[in-house]
Design a protein around this motif. Structure first.
Motif, mmCIF file in Angstrom:
data_model
loop_
_atom_site.group_PDB
_atom_site.id
_atom_site.type_symbol
_atom_site.label_atom_id
_atom_site.label_comp_id
_atom_site.label_asym_id
_atom_site.label_seq_id
_atom_site.Cartn_x
_atom_site.Cartn_y
_atom_site.Cartn_z
ATOM 1 N N GLU A 78 -9.548 78.778 83.506
ATOM 2 C CA GLU A 78 -9.399 78.119 82.411
ATOM 3 C C GLU A 78 -8.110 78.641 81.918
ATOM 4 O OE1 GLU A 78 -11.928 78.990 79.102
ATOM 5 O OE2 GLU A 78 -11.588 81.187 79.140
ATOM 6 N N VAL A 79 -7.157 77.526 81.424
ATOM 7 C CA VAL A 79 -5.741 77.938 81.128
ATOM 8 C C VAL A 79 -5.435 77.588 79.557
ATOM 9 C CG1 VAL A 79 -4.741 78.062 83.454
ATOM 10 C CG2 VAL A 79 -4.709 75.834 82.166
ATOM 11 N N TYR A 80 -4.818 78.346 78.656
ATOM 12 C CA TYR A 80 -4.345 77.789 77.562
ATOM 13 C C TYR A 80 -2.743 77.593 77.834
ATOM 14 C CZ TYR A 80 -8.707 79.168 75.183
ATOM 15 O OH TYR A 80 -10.036 79.093 74.971
ATOM 16 N N LEU A 81 -2.303 76.371 77.696
ATOM 17 C CA LEU A 81 -0.550 75.967 78.036
ATOM 18 C C LEU A 81 -0.223 75.568 76.773
ATOM 19 C CD1 LEU A 81 -1.800 73.883 81.178
ATOM 20 C CD2 LEU A 81 -1.023 76.155 81.033
ATOM 21 N N ASN A 82 1.146 76.114 76.901
ATOM 22 C CA ASN A 82 2.313 75.611 75.921
ATOM 23 C C ASN A 82 3.047 74.112 76.636
ATOM 24 O OD1 ASN A 82 2.010 77.575 73.735
ATOM 25 N ND2 ASN A 82 2.813 79.100 75.127
ATOM 26 N N VAL A 83 3.162 73.352 75.976
ATOM 27 C CA VAL A 83 3.436 71.833 76.536
ATOM 28 C C VAL A 83 4.733 71.517 75.802
ATOM 29 C CG1 VAL A 83 2.840 69.681 77.131
ATOM 30 C CG2 VAL A 83 1.124 71.419 77.191
ATOM 31 N N ILE A 84 5.656 71.542 76.450
ATOM 32 C CA ILE A 84 7.009 70.927 75.930
ATOM 33 C C ILE A 84 7.439 69.495 76.648
ATOM 34 C CG2 ILE A 84 9.370 71.249 75.501
ATOM 35 C CD1 ILE A 84 8.858 74.151 75.761
ATOM 36 N N GLU A 85 7.465 68.365 75.904
ATOM 37 C CA GLU A 85 7.664 67.097 76.267
ATOM 38 C C GLU A 85 9.245 66.909 76.103
ATOM 39 O OE1 GLU A 85 3.135 65.650 75.323
ATOM 40 O OE2 GLU A 85 4.901 64.743 74.522
ATOM 41 N N VAL A 86 10.027 66.221 77.145
ATOM 42 C CA VAL A 86 11.161 65.597 76.962
ATOM 43 C C VAL A 86 10.810 64.085 77.250
ATOM 44 C CG1 VAL A 86 13.581 64.957 77.788
ATOM 45 C CG2 VAL A 86 12.521 67.542 77.737
ATOM 46 N N VAL A 87 11.035 63.133 76.202
ATOM 47 C CA VAL A 87 10.438 62.055 76.132
ATOM 48 C C VAL A 87 10.626 61.176 77.261
ATOM 49 C CG1 VAL A 87 10.053 59.831 74.771
ATOM 50 C CG2 VAL A 87 10.209 61.911 73.653
ATOM 51 N N GLN A 88 9.602 60.742 78.123
ATOM 52 C CA GLN A 88 9.824 59.707 79.115
ATOM 53 C C GLN A 88 10.457 60.363 80.404
ATOM 54 O OE1 GLN A 88 10.448 55.633 78.807
ATOM 55 N NE2 GLN A 88 9.448 55.559 76.639
ATOM 56 N N GLN A 89 10.709 61.724 80.237
ATOM 57 C CA GLN A 89 11.464 62.212 81.429
ATOM 58 C C GLN A 89 10.803 63.332 81.943
ATOM 59 O OE1 GLN A 89 15.493 63.257 80.579
ATOM 60 N NE2 GLN A 89 15.859 61.771 79.009
ATOM 61 N N GLN A 90 10.156 64.356 81.307
ATOM 62 C CA GLN A 90 9.421 65.615 81.963
ATOM 63 C C GLN A 90 8.541 66.020 80.778
ATOM 64 O OE1 GLN A 90 12.374 69.023 82.243
ATOM 65 N NE2 GLN A 90 11.524 69.390 84.164
ATOM 66 N N ILE A 91 7.845 66.850 81.282
ATOM 67 C CA ILE A 91 6.743 67.722 80.681
ATOM 68 C C ILE A 91 6.509 69.004 81.165
ATOM 69 C CG2 ILE A 91 4.274 67.965 79.962
ATOM 70 C CD1 ILE A 91 3.802 64.825 80.499
ATOM 71 N N GLN A 92 6.908 70.147 80.645
ATOM 72 C CA GLN A 92 6.518 71.364 81.179
ATOM 73 C C GLN A 92 5.303 72.174 80.526
ATOM 74 O OE1 GLN A 92 10.131 73.126 79.582
ATOM 75 N NE2 GLN A 92 11.449 72.586 81.393
ATOM 76 N N PHE A 93 4.856 72.689 81.676
ATOM 77 C CA PHE A 93 3.337 73.218 81.236
ATOM 78 C C PHE A 93 3.588 74.713 81.451
ATOM 79 C CE2 PHE A 93 2.339 69.137 82.581
ATOM 80 C CZ PHE A 93 1.433 68.557 81.658
ATOM 81 N N ARG A 94 3.473 75.640 80.439
ATOM 82 C CA ARG A 94 3.538 77.138 80.607
ATOM 83 C C ARG A 94 2.313 78.092 80.102
ATOM 84 N NH1 ARG A 94 6.669 75.012 83.252
ATOM 85 N NH2 ARG A 94 9.182 75.145 83.510
ATOM 86 N N LEU A 95 1.928 78.839 80.962
ATOM 87 C CA LEU A 95 0.745 79.709 80.678
ATOM 88 C C LEU A 95 1.045 80.287 79.499
ATOM 89 C CD1 LEU A 95 -1.982 80.600 81.626
ATOM 90 C CD2 LEU A 95 -0.843 82.214 83.125
ATOM 91 N N GLU A 96 0.023 80.254 78.475
ATOM 92 C CA GLU A 96 0.021 81.267 77.164
ATOM 93 C C GLU A 96 -1.053 82.158 77.634
ATOM 94 O OE1 GLU A 96 -2.369 80.755 73.189
ATOM 95 O OE2 GLU A 96 -0.719 79.375 73.352
ATOM 96 N N ARG A 97 -2.053 81.953 78.047
ATOM 97 C CA ARG A 97 -3.238 82.858 78.677
ATOM 98 C C ARG A 97 -4.033 82.214 79.523
ATOM 99 N NH1 ARG A 97 -7.938 82.906 74.908
ATOM 100 N NH2 ARG A 97 -6.932 81.370 73.082
ATOM 101 N N GLY A 98 -4.995 82.818 80.253
ATOM 102 C CA GLY A 98 -5.981 82.350 80.916
ATOM 103 C C GLY A 98 -6.241 82.898 82.322
ATOM 104 N N THR A 99 -7.018 82.408 83.267
ATOM 105 C CA THR A 99 -7.525 83.207 84.326
ATOM 106 C C THR A 99 -6.494 83.086 85.650
ATOM 107 O OG1 THR A 99 -8.836 81.172 84.998
ATOM 108 C CG2 THR A 99 -10.017 82.847 84.045
#
Length: 182
Positions: free
Chosen positions: A103-124
């Motif tokens: 399981e992962v808790y992710l911080n998600v940052i979107e650059v509209v219609q260009q990019q999505i960044q998923f970064r681990l906050e915590r998890g396995t």
């Protein structure tokens, strides 16, 4: 953790060879693996979708729908909406003699219609980062998904990379099937 961006590992449409472009438009998924850590792996996969970028964006930012794209993902839910989203995902993967649940808790940052960044906050995972980027290409969209991860259980990098290299293209084909409705 290394600074990570799909822009660092993906190519612009102009950089792909004519053969690679034709291959992708024909349905192939180009995959590139690289080393990441002693127990982790990194992989980048690029595919062509015969739909416009705005449609792809609408589909990939519907995060609960990711259970349809990635069969091992059993849950995907948005915990917080806003400029920076938080996402929870759970997955179950069977290996040779055991089943791993992550399981992962992710911080998600979107650059509209260009990019999505998923970064681990915590998890396995010791670390986890993924970038999804979109580019226009011949009336459709090139989707590049780059992932690097180190599980918290010691599995040799070779096995992690091999699993990523085999499974990510299958998952991407499933994603294309769901997004394109075919």
């Amino acid at each position: 953790m290394n600074k990570f961006s799909a822009n660092d590992v993906s190519k612009s449409v102009a950089e792909w060879s004519k053969h690679q472009q034709i291959t992708m438009i024909g349905g192939e998924i180009l995959v590139e693996t690289r080393s990441h850590s002693s127990w982790g792996g990194a992989v980048t996969a690029t595919m062509y979708l015969p739909v416009v970028r705005s449609h792809v964006w609408q589909q990939v930012t519907d995060y609960p729908r990711w259970v349809q794209y990635f069969p091992d993902v059993t849950k995907s839910e948005v915990l917080h909406r806003g400029e920076a989203k938080r996402l929870y995902q759970a997955a179950k993967k069977a290996f040779l003699f055991f089943t791993a649940q992550v399981e992962v808790y992710l911080n998600v940052i979107e650059v509209v219609q260009q990019q999505i960044q998923f970064r681990l906050e915590r998890g396995t995972f010791v670390d986890f980062a993924a970038d999804l980027s979109l580019q226009d290409c011949q009336g459709g969209t090139l989707l590049t998904y780059a992932v690097q991860a180190t599980p918290n259980i010691p599995i040799p990098t070779m096995f992690i990379q091999q699993a990523m290299q085999l499974e990510l293209p299958a998952n991407m084909r499933k994603m294309r099937q769901v997004i394109c409705g075919s």
